[in-house]
Design an enzyme around this catalytic site. Structure first.
Site, short mmCIF file in Angstrom:
data_model
loop_
_atom_site.label_atom_id
_atom_site.label_comp_id
_atom_site.label_asym_id
_atom_site.label_seq_id
_atom_site.Cartn_x
_atom_site.Cartn_y
_atom_site.Cartn_z
N LYS A 11 -3.47 -47.85 4.02
CA LYS A 11 -4.74 -48.36 4.53
C LYS A 11 -5.28 -47.40 5.79
CE LYS A 11 -3.91 -53.15 3.50
NZ LYS A 11 -3.94 -54.66 3.85
N ASP A 70 -9.86 -57.81 5.37
CA ASP A 70 -8.63 -58.68 5.60
C ASP A 70 -8.86 -59.93 6.66
OD1 ASP A 70 -6.80 -57.39 3.74
OD2 ASP A 70 -6.34 -55.96 5.08
#
Ligand code: ATR
Length: 276
Positions: free
Chosen positions: A65, A101
Site C-alpha cells: 500500500k 479503507d
C-alpha cells in the site's frame, strides 16, 4: 472486457475477486477481476504489466500500500491523509490513487451496523497504517471526541499532532492503554495488529459506555481476542471487519465504475461461508 485485479503478496486468500464478481453481476457491469501475486521486489513492474495488458484499475493489499501511494501521480485527499493507497485507477492522465479503507469502515459502522458516529465518543486503538487510514474518515463523521490509544504512546501522540488541523474543533487526543482507565466511549475500534498474534490490546475495564459498540478491523471464523474481551467488559454490540472489507470494495467499485453496488447480499454470503 475491462480488467481489474487485486495485487498483493500473499494474495491467494483474498476475497476481493469474489466480492467484485458479485458486484459486477448485480450491477450488470461487464468486467473481470483477478488476484495477482506480485514478487516482493516487483510491485511496480506487476502494475505496469497489468496496465499494458489492458488493466483499468486494481486494489492493492499487503505489503504494497505504501508503494502504491508512491506510484500514484495523483491522489485523493483521503489517500494523501492515509499515506497509503489501496485503490489504483488507470486513465489517460496516468495513475490515480485512492484509499477506500477508512470510508469502508465508516460506512460499515453507520449504514450496516446502525452506529452513528456524529456526537459520539470514539476510541481508536493503534497508531500504524490501519489507524492512520481510518483517521480522516472518522473525523469527517463528526464524533464528539476521538481518542487515539496505542501501546507505544509516542506513535499515538505523533499521529494526533499530525491530524490536529484536520480535526478542527473535534477534540483529538493521544494516550497509552493504561491511562484510559476511568474514561468511557460509545465506539471502540481496534486497528492494532494484536489479533495477528492472537492477542487483545491490554485495555483497562470499564471503557464501554452503556450501549457501546466494539469493532475489530480484523475478522476470522470466531470472535477475535479483542471482541472476546470486549464482550466480557460489557460492550453491547460487537462487529468484526468483514463489513469493512466489503464496503471498501464497494467504494473502489464506485470509483472505477460510477455505480455503488448493494453490499448487504454480498456480506451475508461471506458470513455464511465463514459459518457466522
Ligand atoms: P498496520 O499497518 O496493520 O496498522 P503497523 O503499522 O505495523 O501495522 O501497526 C501495528 C499496530 O498494532 C501498532 O499500533 C502496534 O503498536 P505499537 O505501535 O506499539 O507497535 C499495534 N500492535 C501490534 N501488536 C500489538 C499487540 N500485541 N498489542 C497491542 N498493540 C499491538
Amino acid at each position: 472486457m475491462d480488467r481489474y485485479a487485486v495485487i498483493g503478496n500473499p494474495v491467494a486468500h483474498s476475497k476481493s475477486p469474489v466480492i467484485h464478481a458479485a458486484f459486477a453481476a448485480q450491477t450488470g457491469q461487464t468486467l473481470t477481476y483477478a488476484a495477482l501475486l506480485a514478487p516482493l521486489d516487483g510491485f511496480a513492474a506487476t502494475v505496469a504489466e497489468f496496465r499494458t495488458a489492458g488493466g483499468r484499475g486494481c486494489n492493492v493489499t499487503v505489503p504494497f500500500k505504501l508503494e502504491a501511494f508512491a506510484l500514484a501521480a495523483r491522489r485523493s485527499p483521503r489517500a494523501q491523509a492515509a499515506g497509503a493507497v489501496n485503490t489504483l485507477m488507470f486513465d489517460a492522465e496516468g495513475i490515480y490513487g485512492d484509499n477506500t479503507d477508512g470510508a469502508g469502515l465508516v460506512r460499515d459502522l453507520t449504514h450496516n451496523l446502525d452506529c452513528p458516529l456524529a456526537g459520539r465518543r470514539v476510541l481508536l486503538l493503534g497508531a500504524g497504517g490501519a489507524a492512520r487510514g481510518a483517521l480522516l474518515p472518522l473525523l469527517s463523521a463528526g464524533p464528539a471526541r476521538l481518542m487515539l490509544a496505542n501501546r507505544t504512546v509516542s506513535r499515538a501522540e505523533a499521529l494526533a499532532a499530525e491530524f490536529a488541523a484536520a480535526a478542527g474543533n473535534t477534540p483529538l487526543a493521544a494516550s497509552g492503554f493504561a491511562e484510559l482507565a476511568g474514561a468511557q466511549f460509545d465506539v471502540v475500534i481496534n486497528a492494532t495488529a494484536a489479533s495477528l498474534a492472537d492477542q487483545a490490546p491490554p485495555l483497562p475495564p470499564g471503557l464501554y459506555a452503556p450501549g457501546a459498540l466494539a469493532y475489530d478491523m480484523m475478522y476470522g471464523r470466531g470472535d477475535t481476542p479483542f471482541l472476546v474481551t470486549a464482550r466480557r467488559d460489557g460492550a453491547t454490540q460487537l462487529a468484526d471487519g468483514l463489513g469493512m472489507l466489503v464496503e471498501q470494495a464497494a467504494e473502489s467499485f464506485l470509483l472505477w465504475r460510477g455505480v455503488r453496488p448493494e453490499t448487504a447480499p454480498v456480506l451475508a454470503e461471506l458470513r455464511r461461508q465463514l459459518g457466522k
